[in-house]
Design a protein around this motif. Structure first.
Motif, PDB file in Angstrom:
ATOM      1  N   THR A  77       0.834  -1.203   0.000  1.00 24.28           N
ATOM      2  CA  THR A  77       0.000   0.000   0.000  1.00 24.28           C
ATOM      3  C   THR A  77       0.872   1.257   0.000  1.00 24.28           C
ATOM      4  O   THR A  77       2.092   1.168   0.034  1.00 24.28           O
ATOM      5  CB  THR A  77      -0.915   0.028   1.236  1.00 24.28           C
ATOM      6  OG1 THR A  77      -0.113   0.196   2.407  1.00 24.28           O
ATOM      7  CG2 THR A  77      -1.735  -1.248   1.350  1.00 24.28           C
ATOM      8  N   GLU A  78       0.213   2.405   0.008  1.00 26.00           N
ATOM      9  CA  GLU A  78       0.945   3.669   0.021  1.00 26.00           C
ATOM     10  C   GLU A  78       0.913   4.334   1.397  1.00 26.00           C
ATOM     11  O   GLU A  78       1.141   5.529   1.510  1.00 26.00           O
ATOM     12  CB  GLU A  78       0.374   4.614  -1.032  1.00 26.00           C
ATOM     13  CG  GLU A  78      -1.059   4.994  -0.786  1.00 26.00           C
ATOM     14  CD  GLU A  78      -1.591   5.959  -1.821  1.00 26.00           C
ATOM     15  OE1 GLU A  78      -2.718   6.437  -1.611  1.00 26.00           O
ATOM     16  OE2 GLU A  78      -0.911   6.240  -2.802  1.00 26.00           O
ATOM     17  N   GLN A  79       0.642   3.566   2.424  1.00 20.92           N
ATOM     18  CA  GLN A  79       0.535   4.147   3.758  1.00 20.92           C
ATOM     19  C   GLN A  79       1.258   3.288   4.784  1.00 20.92           C
ATOM     20  O   GLN A  79       1.527   2.122   4.539  1.00 20.92           O
ATOM     21  CB  GLN A  79      -0.926   4.288   4.135  1.00 20.92           C
ATOM     22  CG  GLN A  79      -1.672   2.981   4.146  1.00 20.92           C
ATOM     23  CD  GLN A  79      -3.164   3.192   4.251  1.00 20.92           C
ATOM     24  OE1 GLN A  79      -3.666   4.280   4.098  1.00 20.92           O
ATOM     25  NE2 GLN A  79      -3.885   2.138   4.534  1.00 20.92           N
ATOM     26  N   PRO A  80       1.557   3.877   5.946  1.00 22.05           N
ATOM     27  CA  PRO A  80       2.216   3.089   6.991  1.00 22.05           C
ATOM     28  C   PRO A  80       1.243   2.107   7.642  1.00 22.05           C
ATOM     29  O   PRO A  80       0.028   2.287   7.566  1.00 22.05           O
ATOM     30  CB  PRO A  80       2.669   4.152   8.002  1.00 22.05           C
ATOM     31  CG  PRO A  80       1.746   5.288   7.803  1.00 22.05           C
ATOM     32  CD  PRO A  80       1.382   5.271   6.346  1.00 22.05           C
ATOM     33  N   HIS A  81       1.802   1.074   8.257  1.00 22.72           N
ATOM     34  CA  HIS A  81       0.986   0.138   9.034  1.00 22.72           C
ATOM     35  C   HIS A  81       0.379   0.928  10.194  1.00 22.72           C
ATOM     36  O   HIS A  81       1.041   1.772  10.805  1.00 22.72           O
ATOM     37  CB  HIS A  81       1.872  -1.004   9.558  1.00 22.72           C
ATOM     38  CG  HIS A  81       1.104  -2.159  10.069  1.00 22.72           C
ATOM     39  ND1 HIS A  81       0.437  -2.145  11.265  1.00 22.72           N
ATOM     40  CD2 HIS A  81       0.887  -3.388   9.534  1.00 22.72           C
ATOM     41  CE1 HIS A  81      -0.150  -3.306  11.462  1.00 22.72           C
ATOM     42  NE2 HIS A  81       0.116  -4.089  10.417  1.00 22.72           N
ATOM     43  N   LEU A  82      -0.886   0.683  10.493  1.00 22.58           N
ATOM     44  CA  LEU A  82      -1.562   1.452  11.541  1.00 22.58           C
ATOM     45  C   LEU A  82      -0.942   1.263  12.920  1.00 22.58           C
ATOM     46  O   LEU A  82      -1.062   2.129  13.783  1.00 22.58           O
ATOM     47  CB  LEU A  82      -3.048   1.084  11.594  1.00 22.58           C
ATOM     48  CG  LEU A  82      -3.881   1.542  10.400  1.00 22.58           C
ATOM     49  CD1 LEU A  82      -5.315   1.089  10.561  1.00 22.58           C
ATOM     50  CD2 LEU A  82      -3.810   3.042  10.230  1.00 22.58           C
TER      51      LEU A  82
ATOM     52  N   VAL B 105       0.480   8.389  10.452  1.00 24.34           N
ATOM     53  CA  VAL B 105      -0.958   8.336  10.235  1.00 24.34           C
ATOM     54  C   VAL B 105      -1.272   7.592   8.938  1.00 24.34           C
ATOM     55  O   VAL B 105      -0.694   7.873   7.897  1.00 24.34           O
ATOM     56  CB  VAL B 105      -1.548   9.762  10.175  1.00 24.34           C
ATOM     57  CG1 VAL B 105      -3.040   9.716   9.931  1.00 24.34           C
ATOM     58  CG2 VAL B 105      -1.242  10.501  11.464  1.00 24.34           C
ATOM     59  N   GLY B 106      -2.177   6.661   9.044  1.00 24.01           N
ATOM     60  CA  GLY B 106      -2.627   5.908   7.880  1.00 24.01           C
ATOM     61  C   GLY B 106      -4.110   5.619   8.012  1.00 24.01           C
ATOM     62  O   GLY B 106      -4.741   5.969   9.015  1.00 24.01           O
ATOM     63  N   ASN B 107      -4.659   5.001   7.019  1.00 27.15           N
ATOM     64  CA  ASN B 107      -6.061   4.606   7.028  1.00 27.15           C
ATOM     65  C   ASN B 107      -6.144   3.089   7.047  1.00 27.15           C
ATOM     66  O   ASN B 107      -5.256   2.416   6.515  1.00 27.15           O
ATOM     67  CB  ASN B 107      -6.773   5.129   5.777  1.00 27.15           C
ATOM     68  CG  ASN B 107      -6.812   6.634   5.739  1.00 27.15           C
ATOM     69  OD1 ASN B 107      -7.116   7.271   6.736  1.00 27.15           O
ATOM     70  ND2 ASN B 107      -6.477   7.208   4.596  1.00 27.15           N
TER      71      ASN B 107
END
Length: 109
Positions: free
Chosen positions: A55-60, A67-69
């Motif tokens: 994905t394009e976000q960090p692990h929550l 910050v990610g979703n």
């Protein structure tokens, strides 16, 4: 490479049943926001090649408060459809098929 049944979620895309799983705890690299969150998908009835989506976000659950979703079922369905268009054959045995969606990922939290 097969997914474990524990923690795997079921999803139906175009009438085909798949299972997908996101690690509950991040890898060390993900925890430090050095690499983005990933999850795996396989055909539910005839697992063959596993789809690994970056994905394009960090692990929550990262340690730095990046910050990610959450990964939503709609995100997984879109990734499956994209991978199928790019040639992923989920019932054929072989190495993992990697789908990289990390274009916007920044290593800074």
């Amino acid at each position: 490479m097969a997914l474990g049944h524990e923690g795997a979620r079921r999803i139906v895309v175009d009438g085909t049943v798949y299972r997908w799983r996101l690690r509950r705890r991040p890898t060390y690299s993900q925890a430090l926001c050095w690499s983005p969150c990933t999850y795996a998908v396989e055909h539910a009835d005839s697992p063959g090649t596993t789809l690994v989506v970056t994905t394009e976000q960090p692990h929550l659950s990262n340690w730095l408060g990046g910050v990610g979703n959450p990964v939503l079922p709609s995100d997984v369905a879109n990734a499956i459809a994209s991978a199928l268009r790019q040639g992923w054959v989920p019932t054929r045995a072989g190495s993992a098929f990697h789908l990289d969606q990390s274009v916007g990922f920044s290593t800074l939290p």
